[in-house]
Design a protein around this motif. Structure first.
Motif, PDB file in Angstrom:
ATOM      1  N   ARG A 445      14.054  64.118 -15.634  1.00  0.00           N
ATOM      2  CA  ARG A 445      14.711  64.031 -14.339  1.00  0.00           C
ATOM      3  C   ARG A 445      16.182  64.427 -14.413  1.00  0.00           C
ATOM      4  N   PRO A 447      19.412  66.780 -14.350  1.00  0.00           N
ATOM      5  CA  PRO A 447      19.671  67.987 -13.563  1.00  0.00           C
ATOM      6  C   PRO A 447      19.592  69.234 -14.431  1.00  0.00           C
ATOM      7  N   LYS A 448      19.356  70.373 -13.815  1.00  0.00           N
ATOM      8  CA  LYS A 448      19.279  71.638 -14.542  1.00  0.00           C
ATOM      9  C   LYS A 448      20.248  72.626 -13.926  1.00  0.00           C
TER      10      LYS A 448
END
Length: 885
Positions: A445, A447-448
């Protein structure tokens, strides 16, 4: 157990129902005997009905299987044949066969020879074209390889901890440049989830570890391809096959889908076998290592066995025996599974087996009560959050089976072989547990990054800052002043300046009545600044980020730095053009990236060439955009684009082709183009361009830069605003990154924003591509980059912050680059200094404070000495001064 629309219970697979389908996992369960088959009653009734035109049995038919088929393979083929009859048969067709096959699959006695069967022509057609032997084993391979793609990650993670492997390779991130496959990133991400928090991974390097992302990703891609095809094979009706399709044609389709699986299985097996042997070497107890190694060598598949299996299936393919081919591939898959299971066994024993087995032996001799007092305190082993769950799952199994806290080696091996048997009752639970770990872990979960962007760590930033420093010094040496402009401009400022590349501009949402866009480059904002402030001359540099809505690829990003130098204003003819190219040479030489060349052309010479060839003036810019792609595409591709998409006559395109082939040493090619009879001498713009280039090339020759320049008539530069000399720097080394710098003269751009035309010329360095080259050179040369410039570490042995603050402030006031660390353990300070390659360490403890001294450690020369507290600052300045000189 069934997929899709199958109506099933825990042990029943229903076929023939409305919307139902046969899945590879359901077929595997039926073939293994862990699920029963139930034919949907409505489907059975449909087949059993007897229409008036029902054809009487006309022939005898025997359902047969190759003699080398196993019971599992035979049952899989029968299950496929049953499903084909249900989805393909019309009313009055196949009911007897359906009952016969379903009864055989559900019989406790297993398959029996049906003998000769009286069948109709339609039933014969279905039986012959069902290809149940091929499709049945294909489905088994689909199921096994799918399970393998998940299992092999989990087992490899255990091995990484068992051998204390260097797992830096799993830090692979989606940089957004499209160079790393999504599957490789997915494998790396899953491995990080499994190993998250592990204190066992270390620095042991091995190709069997470093190749995990690439090899496992290949398996995932192949498995996806096989699975998508097999589902169609299993559930398509015989009657919808292509007219004229033969058995051999269908067999070719199956083999072509499965062939890549053979290669990747061999690679999976090879790497798993290598890790297994490394796990054995990692077992601390010699007696245990010897015993397990003996079992491993007797029972595990060897590399020679897999190579032989591969040769056998290749021969089957060459000989056209495709049923033998899929059978041999099934055998190879089984061999690889056995190796992976043995990898799990060796990894588990290396991690936990020693404690379980040795504890059991000790208790048998001394008794539980007496042994607990004599046990030595062992250092707690910290596994990864994912691998810890898997290890506990295995240990819980031993407890449930009545083994308590101890188990014999033979029992442990036997239990693990059963535990990871795909036909066993516990394997699905293990597989689901692995999936739960990688799917539900909190790191999923996180962030990317958006595509085409990337973060830069401390080592990367050290390299970037050094490069920016070199670039800035070159710019300042030439008298340029710094300028900064907003990261976004009014959309009207940017539009109409970039030709076809205008589509790459990032538009922003309307925020209060102004339509804005992110800047595409630094040149147009510079021109806007000049016009807005009424300036007529300026030599400026700017280092800032620009944004392009491009397709990411290696060295091509959506957010990246540009380093620009521009010279605006009236000047001696070609003077600024010469200086900008001189600056470019100094930049690239100063960055020490290796060999490069600067391709150079003149926009007016290019326009003259287009005019000579007969290109209409209104198409000059769009044809220039096509020519600009010649560094990426062949002329044949560009010719097709110019003729078919842009409406150019074929002979005009061919004429352009003859000109753009010209490239060479600047003065030599210039002399050729100025020879008597040259068509360029008949064009006014071309003559002006040739005279410009003669002045420029002579200046570059005198300054000894001409050897870096190539006169290239194919260079076009697609931007609309160029009016004179244009150039691109191209790296010629092993790292393929394309153009690393570009620029040219733009005499009309500033005038677009104001009333005055101010001539200008500039160059832009694509620093991101230069960084890619520098990073690769560092890897090739095994260079170690210091992330900090710290000269001295002040290590305080205690918890006295005020005393630490007093001394470190003296360091900072004296101009020393210093850090401080407060910890009671000496090794914490030593390890920190080693990690960050800090050359000097000053150690201070309670004793040193009371004696008025400090300890000075010289890491480079491995020396330590005692220095008076009040003299340490001067001593460090002297030592560092000596180093600098």
């Amino acid at each position: 157990m069934a997929d899709g629309g199958e109506t099933t219970t825990a042990t029943v697979v229903t076929l023939g129902g409305k919307g139902s389908s046969l899945s590879p996992s359901s077929l595997h369960a039926v073939s293994a005997g862990t699920a029963r088959v139930r034919v949907d009653s409505s489907a059975r009734d449909r087949l059993a009905s007897s229409p008036a035109n029902r054809t009487s049995p006309v022939a005898d038919f025997q359902i047969s299987f190759p003699p080398y088929f196993t019971e599992v393979e035979t049952r899989a083929s029968l299950a496929v044949l049953l499903n084909k009859l249900l989805v393909s048969g019309r009313s009055g067709t196949g009911a007897v066969l359906v009952d016969l096959i379903s009864d055989s699959l559900n019989s406790a006695e297993g398959y029996r020879d049906f003998g000769n069967l009286a069948v109709t022509n339609e039933e014969v057609s279905i039986l012959e074209k069902a290809h149940s032997n091929l499709y049945g084993i294909s489905a088994l391979l689909d199921h096994l390889s799918t399970a393998l793609s998940t299992t092999v990650d989990a087992v490899a993670a255990l091995s990484c901890e068992a051998i204390k492997a260097d797992v830096a390779v799993f830090n692979l991130m989606d940089s957004g440049d499209g160079f790393v496959s999504k599957d490789e990133i997915g494998v790396s991400s899953d491995m990080k989830v499994l190993l998250n928090g592990s204190k066992l991974v270390g620095k042991v390097e091995s190709e069997a570890i470093s190749s995990i992302p690439k090899v496992h990703a290949t398996l995932r891609r192949v498995v996806k391809s096989v699975h998508s095809e097999v589902r169609v094979y299993l559930n398509s009706s015989v009657k919808i096959q292509k007219i004229g399709s033969t058995a051999d044609g269908a067999a070719d389709d199956v083999v072509n889908v499965l062939w890549p699986l053979a290669d990747v299985l061999l690679r999976i097996g090879k790497n798993s076998l290598c890790r297994s042997k490394m796990n054995l070497d990692a077992i601390a107890a010699d007696a245990l290592k010897t015993s397990l190694t003996g079992m491993f060598e007797r029972e595990c598949v060897r590399m020679d066995d897999m190579e032989n299996d591969k040769k056998v299936l290749v021969n089957a393919y060459i000989g056209g025996d495709f049923e033998k081919f899929v059978h041999d591939l099934y055998v190879l898959c089984g061999c690889v599974w056995k190796i992976v299971v043995w990898e799990a066994i060796t990894a588990f024993v290396a991690l936990e087996g020693s404690e379980l087995i040795e504890k059991g032996k000790h208790e048998e001799v001394n008794g539980v009560q007496s042994d607990k007092k004599s046990e030595k305190k062992k250092k707690k082993v910290v596994l990864g959050r994912g691998t810890a769950v898997l290890v506990q799952l295995i240990k819980d199994r031993f407890q449930r089976n009545g083994n308590g806290d101890s188990v014999s080696l033979e029992k442990l091996v036997k239990d693990l072989l059963l535990f990871l048997d795909t036909r066993g009752p516990e394997f699905d639970h293990f597989l689901n547990k692995v999936k739960d770990i990688v799917d539900s872990n909190e790191s999923r979960r996180l962030p990317k990054l958006p595509k085409g962007t990337r973060d830069f760590g401390k080592e990367q930033m050290a390299v970037r800052e050094k490069a920016f420093s070199i670039i800035t010094e070159v710019f300042k040496k030439h008298g340029a002043t710094a300028l900064d402009t907003p990261v976004f401009e009014l959309r009207e400022t940017l539009m109409g300046k970039y030709g076809e590349d205008s589509k790459l501009i990032y538009d922003l949402a309307d925020q209060g009545g102004e339509l804005c866009s992110l800047r595409y480059d630094l040149t147009v904002p510079f021109a806007r600044y000049m016009a807005m402030n009424g300036l007529t001359s300026l030599k400026r540099y700017q280092i800032a980020k620009v944004y392009r809505r491009d397709n990411p690829s290696k060295g091509r990003y959506r957010e990246f730095y540009q380093c620009d130098l521009d010279i605006a204003g009236q000047n001696v003819r070609m003077g600024p053009d010469y200086e900008v190219i001189e600056v470019l040479v100094e930049l690239l030489d100063g960055l020490n990236i290796g060999d490069y060349e600067i391709k150079l052309n003149h926009r007016k010479l290019l326009d003259g060439m287009l005019e000579i060839c007969g290109v209409p003036p209104e198409k000059f810019r769009t044809i220039c955009s096509s020519i600009d792609k010649l560094d990426k595409q062949s002329f044949e591709q560009i010719r097709k684009e110019m003729v078919e998409e842009k409406g150019l006559m074929a002979e005009v395109a061919d004429c352009i082709g003859n000109f753009v082939k010209e490239r060479g040493q600047p003065l030599e090619l210039l002399s050729k183009l100025k020879e008597k009879g040259s068509k360029f001498l008949e064009n006014e713009g071309s003559v002006h361009a040739l005279n410009d280039l003669e002045i420029l090339f002579n200046a570059l020759e005198k300054s000894k830069c001409i050897n870096r320049v190539v006169f290239d008539l194919s260079l076009a530069r697609g931007l609309d605003y160029y009016t004179g000399v244009i150039y691109e720097a191209v790296f010629k080394g092993a790292t393929q990154v394309g153009t690393i710098a570009a620029g040219g003269r733009y005499d009309n751009l500033i005038g677009m924003f104001g009333t005055k035309q101010v001539p200008a010329v500039g160059v832009s360095l694509g620093i991101e591509r230069v960084f890619a080259i520098m990073e690769q050179l560092q890897k090739d040369q095994n260079q170690i980059i210091r992330a900090t410039e710290t000269q001295v570490l002040l290590g305080f042995l205690g918890d006295d912050l005020p005393s630490t603050a007093e001394l470190v402030k003296e360091f900072w006031v004296a101009g020393l680059k210093a850090e401080f660390l407060i910890n009671k353990r000496v090794m914490k300070h030593i390890d920190y200094a080693k990690e960050y390659r800090i050359p000097w360490v000053v150690l201070v403890g309670e004793r040193e404070l009371s004696e008025g001294v400090v300890k000075l450690k010289d890491f480079e020369n491995a020396k330590e000495e005692v220095v008076p507290r009040n003299a340490i600052v001067q001593e460090l300045l002297n030592r560092l001064g000596a180093v600098r000189t």
